[in-house]
Enzyme design. Structure first.
Site, PDB file in Angstrom:
ATOM      1  CG  ASN A  83       2.185  -4.068  -0.046  1.00 43.38           C
ATOM      2  OD1 ASN A  83       2.344  -4.353  -1.218  1.00 43.38           O
ATOM      3  ND2 ASN A  83       2.899  -4.613   0.914  1.00 43.38           N
ATOM      4  CB  VAL A 127      -3.486  -2.079   5.336  1.00 47.63           C
ATOM      5  CG1 VAL A 127      -2.012  -1.695   5.478  1.00 47.63           C
ATOM      6  CG2 VAL A 127      -4.341  -0.820   5.173  1.00 47.63           C
ATOM      7  CB  CYS A 128      -0.923  -6.298   1.974  1.00 52.68           C
ATOM      8  SG  CYS A 128      -2.405  -6.906   1.174  1.00 52.68           S
ATOM      9  CG  LEU A 129       1.586  -3.351   6.585  1.00 49.62           C
ATOM     10  CD1 LEU A 129       1.344  -2.383   7.736  1.00 49.62           C
ATOM     11  CD2 LEU A 129       2.961  -3.134   5.982  1.00 49.62           C
TER      12      LEU A 129
END
Length: 446
Positions: free
Chosen positions: A85, A92-94
């Site tokens: 992620n 930034v994968c959130l």
């Protein structure tokens, strides 16, 4: 809306900076609160352990109604994807950032903020980051155990090499030319070593965590060294990293294991930091001779501390090393009825000519077997942000750290792995710890 967002960001920055959390740090240039740098120190017992991971936060005028844009800087110039992620390009994968689809209720809300984002990123840095792979939980078959092990191993290697070693070499000016300090084994990763990450603008570098990283390196040096030595025993040098199924051609972590070189480079960084501390004393003596402002301030602080200790009946002795106000020598008399009873422990507080921008470094002359004192004598202590300009507070914080009888468990204070393990182990382990501590205290008087 603009004033409200600035107030909100400023408040959040202040709260994090006052927080005693040892794994988060934030900073911005003067009043430019919309552009924030943050650092997450990797969680213990993970392949990210005590690594220095830097991020930028860019807040719009619509904050907190809209989430900030977050970018990972510690990517080795776009060549290291440190997590499924956390992409090599810095994405930034959130779900709370809107950069990844999430379940209902996981989207951004104004109740969230800078700290909650940092904690969410920190939670990605787990003991098995392979689990963060999209679709991991829904997979019909569990992923190959070997893939998971290989992924952990290469993250651990690059955490040491990229986030710690390359960063500290840059701070200390150790890395010279493209091949200047590299062995033949290191040349397998020459491109990564030459292009140092974390510098957004080479012309005007903003490095708010430089001193923090140096001091934490001294805390965690033995842990870094142990991790590298363990890796060296598990993986042969020059073995290529295994590519994971979810890694693409431009979003991967390529390279080869070079643990033997990491050990050498860690040792070189430690030697350079010790030399830098010694140089402070030389530069400080020159500053004192010229009666520069910082030396006058430190001398006055020394006089006030001596007076306060006499007034309060504090038994410990303080003196200047050859009259140098940049080096305080403290003789600590062990607290009665404790494992320190009867000890005469001497430690030095060395101040930089750039104090308080650079914080003091403490070192016990004779290392003590103590869970808050590293093997080389470096104590793990914390001073509140509003006390960092007060040298007496540093001195007292060192004493408080070694005298604390019932400290809360905090793996982020792991500075002496062997003592830490015994102190927080079984009843028999604690007895062994106490015996070894008392023995080292007796030896301090010899």
């Amino acid at each position: 809306m603009s004033d409200q967002s600035v107030f909100r960001i400023s408040k959040e920055l202040s709260e994090i900076q006052r927080n005693p959390d040892l794994s988060l740090a934030v900073a911005c240039r003067d009043a430019d609160v919309r552009n924030v740098k943050a650092m997450i120190i990797g969680p213990p017992d993970t392949p990210y352990e005590f690594g220095f991971f830097e991020f930028t936060f860019k807040f719009s005028k619509d904050y907190p109604r809209k989430s900030p844009n977050v970018t990972a800087l510690t990517t080795n110039a776009g060549r290291c994807r440190f997590n499924p992620n956390i992409y090599a390009n810095g994405k930034v994968c959130l779900s709370i950032l809107g950069t990844w689809r999430g379940e209902r209720g996981e989207e951004w809300s104004a109740a969230q903020g800078l700290e909650s984002i940092l904690l969410s990123i920190q939670s990605l840095m787990s003991s098995n980051p392979y689990e963060n792979e999209p679709g991991y939980e829904e997979a019909n078959e569990p992923p190959d155990k070997k893939n998971q092990k290989d992924y952990v191993q290469k993250i651990r290697h690059e955490t040491l090499r990229v986030t710690v070693i390359i960063r500290l070499e840059e701070y200390l000016g150790i890395a010279t030319g493209p091949l200047g300090l590299l062995t033949s084994t290191e040349r397998c990763n020459v491109l990564e070593d030459v292009e140092l990450d974390g510098l957004e603008d080479q012309r005007v570098p903003f490095e708010p965590f430089k001193d923090l990283c140096k001091r934490r390196f001294l805390w965690y040096y033995d842990t870094y060294l142990a991790a590298a030595q363990q890796g060296m025993s598990e993986v042969p040098d020059r073995q290529p990293f295994a590519r994971m199924p979810f890694e693409g051609s431009s979003n991967t972590m390529e390279g080869r294991f070079c643990y033997s070189d990491l050990v050498r480079r860690l040792e070189a960084i430690k030697a350079a930091l010790d030399a830098e501390t010694a140089q402070w004393a030389v530069e400080g003596a020159n500053a004192a001779a010229q009666e520069e402002t910082v030396s006058v301030n430190l001398k006055r602080q020394f006089e006030q501390t001596v007076e306060a200790f006499k007034r309060d009946g504090t038994p410990h002795n303080i003196e200047l090393d050859n009259g140098n106000p940049f080096v305080w020598v403290v003789t600590y008399f062990g607290k009665p009825m404790t494992n320190l009873d009867g000890g005469l422990l001497r430690f030095r507080l060395s101040m930089s000519p750039h104090f308080p921008h650079e914080q003091p470094r403490a070192r016990f002359e004779k290392p003590i077997f103590h869970h808050r004192i590293a093997a080389d004598g470096t104590p793990c202590y914390v001073v509140p942000p509003n006390k960092r300009e007060d040298v007496r507070s540093h001195l007292e914080a060192v004493i408080d750290a070694i005298e604390e009888e019932t400290p809360p468990y905090d793996p982020r204070t792991l500075v002496h792995p062997e003592a830490h393990k015994l102190y927080w182990g079984s009843t028999e382990d604690r007895k062994m710890y106490n015996r070894r501590l008392r023995r080292s205290v007796r030896q301090s008087t010899e």
